[in-house]
Scaffold this motif. Structure first.
Motif, PDB file in Angstrom:
ATOM      1  N   ALA A  13      53.339  16.564  48.697  1.00 15.22           N
ATOM      2  CA  ALA A  13      52.739  15.262  49.003  1.00 15.22           C
ATOM      3  C   ALA A  13      52.141  14.627  47.749  1.00 15.22           C
ATOM      4  O   ALA A  13      52.292  13.415  47.529  1.00 15.22           O
ATOM      5  CB  ALA A  13      51.675  15.406  50.081  1.00 15.22           C
ATOM      6  N   GLY A  14      51.488  15.423  46.925  1.00 15.04           N
ATOM      7  CA  GLY A  14      50.908  14.906  45.689  1.00 15.04           C
ATOM      8  C   GLY A  14      51.964  14.370  44.732  1.00 15.04           C
ATOM      9  O   GLY A  14      51.787  13.314  44.123  1.00 15.04           O
ATOM     10  N   VAL A  15      53.071  15.100  44.603  1.00 19.44           N
ATOM     11  CA  VAL A  15      54.175  14.645  43.744  1.00 19.44           C
ATOM     12  C   VAL A  15      54.749  13.339  44.289  1.00 19.44           C
ATOM     13  O   VAL A  15      54.996  12.387  43.540  1.00 19.44           O
ATOM     14  CB  VAL A  15      55.281  15.727  43.630  1.00 19.44           C
ATOM     15  CG1 VAL A  15      56.526  15.180  42.961  1.00 19.44           C
ATOM     16  CG2 VAL A  15      54.758  16.937  42.868  1.00 19.44           C
ATOM     17  N   PHE A  16      54.927  13.266  45.608  1.00 19.66           N
ATOM     18  CA  PHE A  16      55.478  12.060  46.220  1.00 19.66           C
ATOM     19  C   PHE A  16      54.574  10.852  45.977  1.00 19.66           C
ATOM     20  O   PHE A  16      55.029   9.802  45.534  1.00 19.66           O
ATOM     21  CB  PHE A  16      55.695  12.263  47.724  1.00 19.66           C
ATOM     22  CG  PHE A  16      56.096  11.002  48.430  1.00 19.66           C
ATOM     23  CD1 PHE A  16      57.406  10.538  48.357  1.00 19.66           C
ATOM     24  CD2 PHE A  16      55.173  10.258  49.137  1.00 19.66           C
ATOM     25  CE1 PHE A  16      57.780   9.362  48.982  1.00 19.66           C
ATOM     26  CE2 PHE A  16      55.538   9.091  49.773  1.00 19.66           C
ATOM     27  CZ  PHE A  16      56.841   8.637  49.693  1.00 19.66           C
ATOM     28  N   VAL A  17      53.285  10.995  46.266  1.00 20.13           N
ATOM     29  CA  VAL A  17      52.347   9.876  46.117  1.00 20.13           C
ATOM     30  C   VAL A  17      52.275   9.423  44.661  1.00 20.13           C
ATOM     31  O   VAL A  17      52.293   8.222  44.364  1.00 20.13           O
ATOM     32  CB  VAL A  17      50.944  10.261  46.642  1.00 20.13           C
ATOM     33  CG1 VAL A  17      49.896   9.248  46.235  1.00 20.13           C
ATOM     34  CG2 VAL A  17      50.977  10.400  48.153  1.00 20.13           C
ATOM     35  N   THR A  18      52.219  10.372  43.737  1.00 17.88           N
ATOM     36  CA  THR A  18      52.166  10.028  42.319  1.00 17.88           C
ATOM     37  C   THR A  18      53.423   9.279  41.893  1.00 17.88           C
ATOM     38  O   THR A  18      53.352   8.270  41.178  1.00 17.88           O
ATOM     39  CB  THR A  18      51.999  11.302  41.469  1.00 17.88           C
ATOM     40  OG1 THR A  18      50.818  11.994  41.901  1.00 17.88           O
ATOM     41  CG2 THR A  18      51.891  10.972  39.993  1.00 17.88           C
ATOM     42  N   THR A  19      54.579   9.744  42.332  1.00 17.95           N
ATOM     43  CA  THR A  19      55.842   9.103  41.986  1.00 17.95           C
ATOM     44  C   THR A  19      55.920   7.707  42.585  1.00 17.95           C
ATOM     45  O   THR A  19      56.308   6.742  41.902  1.00 17.95           O
ATOM     46  CB  THR A  19      57.039   9.959  42.453  1.00 17.95           C
ATOM     47  OG1 THR A  19      56.903  11.269  41.912  1.00 17.95           O
ATOM     48  CG2 THR A  19      58.353   9.365  42.011  1.00 17.95           C
ATOM     49  N   GLU A  20      55.556   7.578  43.846  1.00 13.34           N
ATOM     50  CA  GLU A  20      55.603   6.263  44.499  1.00 13.34           C
ATOM     51  C   GLU A  20      54.644   5.290  43.815  1.00 13.34           C
ATOM     52  O   GLU A  20      54.978   4.132  43.578  1.00 13.34           O
ATOM     53  CB  GLU A  20      55.264   6.392  45.982  1.00 13.34           C
ATOM     54  CG  GLU A  20      55.453   5.095  46.752  1.00 13.34           C
ATOM     55  CD  GLU A  20      55.159   5.233  48.223  1.00 13.34           C
ATOM     56  OE1 GLU A  20      55.883   4.596  49.006  1.00 13.34           O
ATOM     57  OE2 GLU A  20      54.211   5.956  48.599  1.00 13.34           O
ATOM     58  N   TYR A  21      53.469   5.740  43.488  1.00  9.48           N
ATOM     59  CA  TYR A  21      52.470   4.917  42.815  1.00  9.48           C
ATOM     60  C   TYR A  21      52.998   4.466  41.449  1.00  9.48           C
ATOM     61  O   TYR A  21      52.853   3.302  41.068  1.00  9.48           O
ATOM     62  CB  TYR A  21      51.180   5.722  42.649  1.00  9.48           C
ATOM     63  CG  TYR A  21      49.939   4.898  42.461  1.00  9.48           C
ATOM     64  CD1 TYR A  21      49.551   4.439  41.216  1.00  9.48           C
ATOM     65  CD2 TYR A  21      49.126   4.594  43.543  1.00  9.48           C
ATOM     66  CE1 TYR A  21      48.404   3.698  41.045  1.00  9.48           C
ATOM     67  CE2 TYR A  21      47.968   3.859  43.388  1.00  9.48           C
ATOM     68  CZ  TYR A  21      47.613   3.405  42.132  1.00  9.48           C
ATOM     69  OH  TYR A  21      46.469   2.669  41.971  1.00  9.48           O
ATOM     70  N   GLY A  67      60.842   9.621  47.346  1.00  9.33           N
ATOM     71  CA  GLY A  67      61.258  10.745  48.184  1.00  9.33           C
ATOM     72  C   GLY A  67      62.384  11.528  47.538  1.00  9.33           C
ATOM     73  O   GLY A  67      62.364  12.755  47.489  1.00  9.33           O
ATOM     74  N   ALA A  68      63.381  10.804  47.016  1.00 10.14           N
ATOM     75  CA  ALA A  68      64.516  11.461  46.365  1.00 10.14           C
ATOM     76  C   ALA A  68      64.070  12.225  45.119  1.00 10.14           C
ATOM     77  O   ALA A  68      64.489  13.368  44.891  1.00 10.14           O
ATOM     78  CB  ALA A  68      65.583  10.429  46.008  1.00 10.14           C
ATOM     79  N   MET A  69      63.213  11.600  44.325  1.00  6.49           N
ATOM     80  CA  MET A  69      62.739  12.271  43.108  1.00  6.49           C
ATOM     81  C   MET A  69      61.901  13.501  43.448  1.00  6.49           C
ATOM     82  O   MET A  69      62.034  14.543  42.803  1.00  6.49           O
ATOM     83  CB  MET A  69      61.951  11.291  42.240  1.00  6.49           C
ATOM     84  CG  MET A  69      62.834  10.207  41.631  1.00  6.49           C
ATOM     85  SD  MET A  69      61.907   8.943  40.752  1.00  6.49           S
ATOM     86  CE  MET A  69      61.366   9.867  39.314  1.00  6.49           C
ATOM     87  N   THR A  70      61.064  13.389  44.467  1.00  6.37           N
ATOM     88  CA  THR A  70      60.246  14.528  44.890  1.00  6.37           C
ATOM     89  C   THR A  70      61.128  15.656  45.390  1.00  6.37           C
ATOM     90  O   THR A  70      60.920  16.828  45.038  1.00  6.37           O
ATOM     91  CB  THR A  70      59.243  14.107  45.981  1.00  6.37           C
ATOM     92  OG1 THR A  70      58.409  13.070  45.458  1.00  6.37           O
ATOM     93  CG2 THR A  70      58.401  15.277  46.441  1.00  6.37           C
ATOM     94  N   GLY A  71      62.126  15.327  46.203  1.00 11.59           N
ATOM     95  CA  GLY A  71      63.055  16.343  46.695  1.00 11.59           C
ATOM     96  C   GLY A  71      63.780  17.048  45.561  1.00 11.59           C
ATOM     97  O   GLY A  71      63.934  18.270  45.568  1.00 11.59           O
ATOM     98  N   ALA A 113      67.489  16.039  47.227  1.00 10.97           N
ATOM     99  CA  ALA A 113      67.041  14.701  46.831  1.00 10.97           C
ATOM    100  C   ALA A 113      67.467  13.663  47.868  1.00 10.97           C
ATOM    101  O   ALA A 113      66.670  12.806  48.275  1.00 10.97           O
ATOM    102  CB  ALA A 113      67.594  14.341  45.455  1.00 10.97           C
ATOM    103  N   MET A 114      68.702  13.736  48.326  1.00 12.65           N
ATOM    104  CA  MET A 114      69.188  12.776  49.318  1.00 12.65           C
ATOM    105  C   MET A 114      68.451  12.927  50.642  1.00 12.65           C
ATOM    106  O   MET A 114      68.061  11.935  51.267  1.00 12.65           O
ATOM    107  CB  MET A 114      70.696  12.935  49.527  1.00 12.65           C
ATOM    108  CG  MET A 114      71.513  12.488  48.326  1.00 12.65           C
ATOM    109  SD  MET A 114      73.291  12.467  48.595  1.00 12.65           S
ATOM    110  CE  MET A 114      73.655  14.159  48.985  1.00 12.65           C
ATOM    111  N   ALA A 121      61.839  10.108  53.692  1.00  7.86           N
ATOM    112  CA  ALA A 121      60.777   9.189  53.273  1.00  7.86           C
ATOM    113  C   ALA A 121      61.056   7.776  53.789  1.00  7.86           C
ATOM    114  O   ALA A 121      60.150   7.101  54.290  1.00  7.86           O
ATOM    115  CB  ALA A 121      60.645   9.187  51.754  1.00  7.86           C
ATOM    116  N   GLY A 122      62.300   7.341  53.686  1.00  7.31           N
ATOM    117  CA  GLY A 122      62.661   6.016  54.182  1.00  7.31           C
ATOM    118  C   GLY A 122      62.501   5.905  55.686  1.00  7.31           C
ATOM    119  O   GLY A 122      61.993   4.900  56.200  1.00  7.31           O
ATOM    120  N   ALA A 123      62.918   6.941  56.404  1.00  6.36           N
ATOM    121  CA  ALA A 123      62.789   6.938  57.863  1.00  6.36           C
ATOM    122  C   ALA A 123      61.314   6.951  58.280  1.00  6.36           C
ATOM    123  O   ALA A 123      60.929   6.254  59.224  1.00  6.36           O
ATOM    124  CB  ALA A 123      63.513   8.149  58.455  1.00  6.36           C
ATOM    125  N   ALA A 124      60.494   7.713  57.578  1.00  5.82           N
ATOM    126  CA  ALA A 124      59.064   7.757  57.898  1.00  5.82           C
ATOM    127  C   ALA A 124      58.426   6.386  57.684  1.00  5.82           C
ATOM    128  O   ALA A 124      57.614   5.931  58.505  1.00  5.82           O
ATOM    129  CB  ALA A 124      58.363   8.809  57.047  1.00  5.82           C
TER     130      ALA A 124
END
Length: 143
Positions: A72-80, A98-102, A120-121, A127-130
């Motif tokens: 979750a931390g990696v995802f939030v940091t990447t999205e930000y 989401g892809a980068m985190t995966g 990644a896919m 992430a997109g569906a959520a």
């Protein structure tokens, strides 16, 4: 560009750090609960619980909590970061993050390149569906 105001129990003085801490704690809770539920199921199925089982469960809960929180931390940091670079907040940032985190989490687990690509896919799709479901629930699909 502003992020939505969110009251939190912990204020680290930075919107990014607040978002990371919030995502980490919420996701870590999911990981801890998952591990506890699984280990409880297997203990009930066996019909006994030893102190060794209890110790294993506690370690497993910590491990799963840390893993889920880190993802979750990696995802939030990447999205930000993507929001900052692109100058907009939209579904593309969510799917790319989401892809980068995966991909990162898969690579850390020493998977081969095909597994990293698949992870990644899948993570980008989840992430997109959520995001879609969250927008559907809040009535903000048009944004």
């Amino acid at each position: 560009m502003s992020r939505p105001k969110n009251d939190r129990a912990i204020d680290l003085g930075s919107p990014l750090l607040n978002d990371i801490a919030d995502a980490f704690l919420k996701s870590a809770t999911i990981g801890v609960t998952k591990a506890a539920a699984e280990d409880t199921y297997y203990a009930v199925k066996r019909g006994s619980v030893s102190s060794q089982d209890f110790e294993y469960t506690l370690k497993n809960m910590c491990k799963e909590g840390a893993y889920y929180g880190t993802v979750a931390g990696v995802f939030v940091t990447t999205e930000y970061g993507l929001e900052s670079v692109r100058g907009r907040r939209d579904w593309k940032n969510t799917m790319i993050a989401g892809a980068m985190t995966g991909a990162v989490m898969s690579a850390v687990n020493k998977n081969n390149k095909d597994k990293i690509l698949v992870d990644a896919m899948v993570a980008g799709t989840i992430a997109g569906a959520a995001l879609f479901l969250r927008n559907l629930a809040t009535g903000s699909l048009h944004k």
